[in-house]
Write a protein that holds these residues in place. Structure first.
Motif, PDB file in Angstrom:
ATOM      1  N   LEU A 142     -25.854  27.077  13.640  1.00 36.94           N
ATOM      2  CA  LEU A 142     -25.956  28.218  13.025  1.00 36.94           C
ATOM      3  C   LEU A 142     -26.163  28.130  11.544  1.00 36.94           C
ATOM      4  CD1 LEU A 142     -22.369  29.782  14.565  1.00 36.94           C
ATOM      5  CD2 LEU A 142     -24.724  30.552  15.005  1.00 36.94           C
ATOM      6  N   SER A 143     -25.929  27.259  11.191  1.00 33.05           N
ATOM      7  CA  SER A 143     -26.256  26.878   9.396  1.00 33.05           C
ATOM      8  C   SER A 143     -27.535  26.510   9.254  1.00 33.05           C
ATOM      9  CB  SER A 143     -25.483  25.611   9.009  1.00 33.05           C
ATOM     10  OG  SER A 143     -23.918  26.070   9.009  1.00 33.05           O
ATOM     11  N   PHE A 183     -14.784  29.519   9.912  1.00 28.84           N
ATOM     12  CA  PHE A 183     -14.725  27.903   9.875  1.00 28.84           C
ATOM     13  C   PHE A 183     -14.203  27.252   8.645  1.00 28.84           C
ATOM     14  CE2 PHE A 183     -16.972  23.815   9.787  1.00 28.84           C
ATOM     15  CZ  PHE A 183     -16.680  23.424  11.077  1.00 28.84           C
ATOM     16  N   PHE A 234     -21.624  24.741  14.727  1.00 32.44           N
ATOM     17  CA  PHE A 234     -21.998  25.120  13.057  1.00 32.44           C
ATOM     18  C   PHE A 234     -23.065  24.662  12.598  1.00 32.44           C
ATOM     19  CE2 PHE A 234     -21.258  23.589   8.777  1.00 32.44           C
ATOM     20  CZ  PHE A 234     -20.843  24.707   8.211  1.00 32.44           C
ATOM     21  N   LEU A 242     -19.434  34.429  17.609  1.00 27.42           N
ATOM     22  CA  LEU A 242     -19.856  33.162  16.852  1.00 27.42           C
ATOM     23  C   LEU A 242     -19.717  33.595  15.207  1.00 27.42           C
ATOM     24  CD1 LEU A 242     -22.953  32.007  18.721  1.00 27.42           C
ATOM     25  CD2 LEU A 242     -20.726  31.013  18.619  1.00 27.42           C
ATOM     26  N   TYR A 288     -17.722  31.645  12.571  1.00 31.70           N
ATOM     27  CA  TYR A 288     -18.398  31.014  11.529  1.00 31.70           C
ATOM     28  C   TYR A 288     -17.736  31.480  10.076  1.00 31.70           C
ATOM     29  CZ  TYR A 288     -22.182  29.557   8.621  1.00 31.70           C
ATOM     30  OH  TYR A 288     -23.146  28.667   7.800  1.00 31.70           O
ATOM     31  N   ILE A 327     -27.295  32.054  11.310  1.00 34.45           N
ATOM     32  CA  ILE A 327     -26.241  32.916  11.260  1.00 34.45           C
ATOM     33  C   ILE A 327     -26.428  34.283  10.386  1.00 34.45           C
ATOM     34  CG2 ILE A 327     -25.163  31.783   9.092  1.00 34.45           C
ATOM     35  CD1 ILE A 327     -23.233  33.115  12.151  1.00 34.45           C
ATOM     36  N   LEU A 356     -15.438  26.687  15.910  1.00 32.41           N
ATOM     37  CA  LEU A 356     -16.756  26.548  16.342  1.00 32.41           C
ATOM     38  C   LEU A 356     -16.754  25.028  16.728  1.00 32.41           C
ATOM     39  CD1 LEU A 356     -19.020  28.408  13.739  1.00 32.41           C
ATOM     40  CD2 LEU A 356     -18.776  28.527  16.217  1.00 32.41           C
TER      41      LEU A 356
END
Length: 156
Positions: A91-92, A24, A88, A17, A21, A126, A83
């Motif tokens: 994780l954000s 991304f 996304f 991940l 990320y 993240i 992702l």
């Protein structure tokens, strides 16, 4: 204490991940060896259990809607992985305050020395995953990955 294969799963998922990320929204090839380490197939060309567990973790992430990919490259990589929108956003998103207090911003920087935008960024899932991976503590990685997987998606 979790079984070692579950702790390895969380670490493999975390590394994958983080790689996705960091790239991304570009699509990348996600290589098992970059996540689980080098592997030498046996005399029959079969990969080790560790390698296959990592490959299985990548496929599981895709099946659960956290990443997409175009194809597999044998059992060595996912081709053109990216992702998903949900991953996304998850994780954000800011992690729960209890988790950020325990694993997040170091005390010396949390005491109001950073602008609110930086503190907010440091409290995302993240960022906590990155800190856990840098620390190398399997239990911490497992806890943060569980919190990320089980985060309330209704808050996004």
């Amino acid at each position: 204490m979790a079984d070692i294969h579950v702790e390895e799963f969380y670490k493999d998922a975390a590394i994958a991940l983080v790689q996705l990320y960091g790239a991304f929204p570009r699509r990348i090839n996600l290589f098992v060896e970059d996540i689980a380490g080098p592997d030498e197939p046996d005399e029959f060309g079969l990969h080790s259990k560790r390698h296959m567990a990592c490959f299985g973790a990548l496929l599981w992430l895709a099946e659960e809607g956290l990443l997409r990919y175009v194809d597999t490259i044998r059992q060595e990589a996912l081709d053109q992985a990216v992702l998903t929108r949900d991953a996304f956003i998850r994780l954000s998103a800011p992690a729960p305050e209890t988790l950020t207090r325990e694993f997040g911003i170091p005390e010396e920087t949390a005491a109001g020395n950073l602008p609110p935008s930086v503190q907010e960024d440091l409290s995302t899932h993240i960022h906590l995953i990155l800190r856990a991976l840098r620390g190398g503590n399997s239990a911490r990685i497992s806890q943060i990955m569980q919190a990320t997987f089980f985060a309330d998606r209704g808050n996004y």
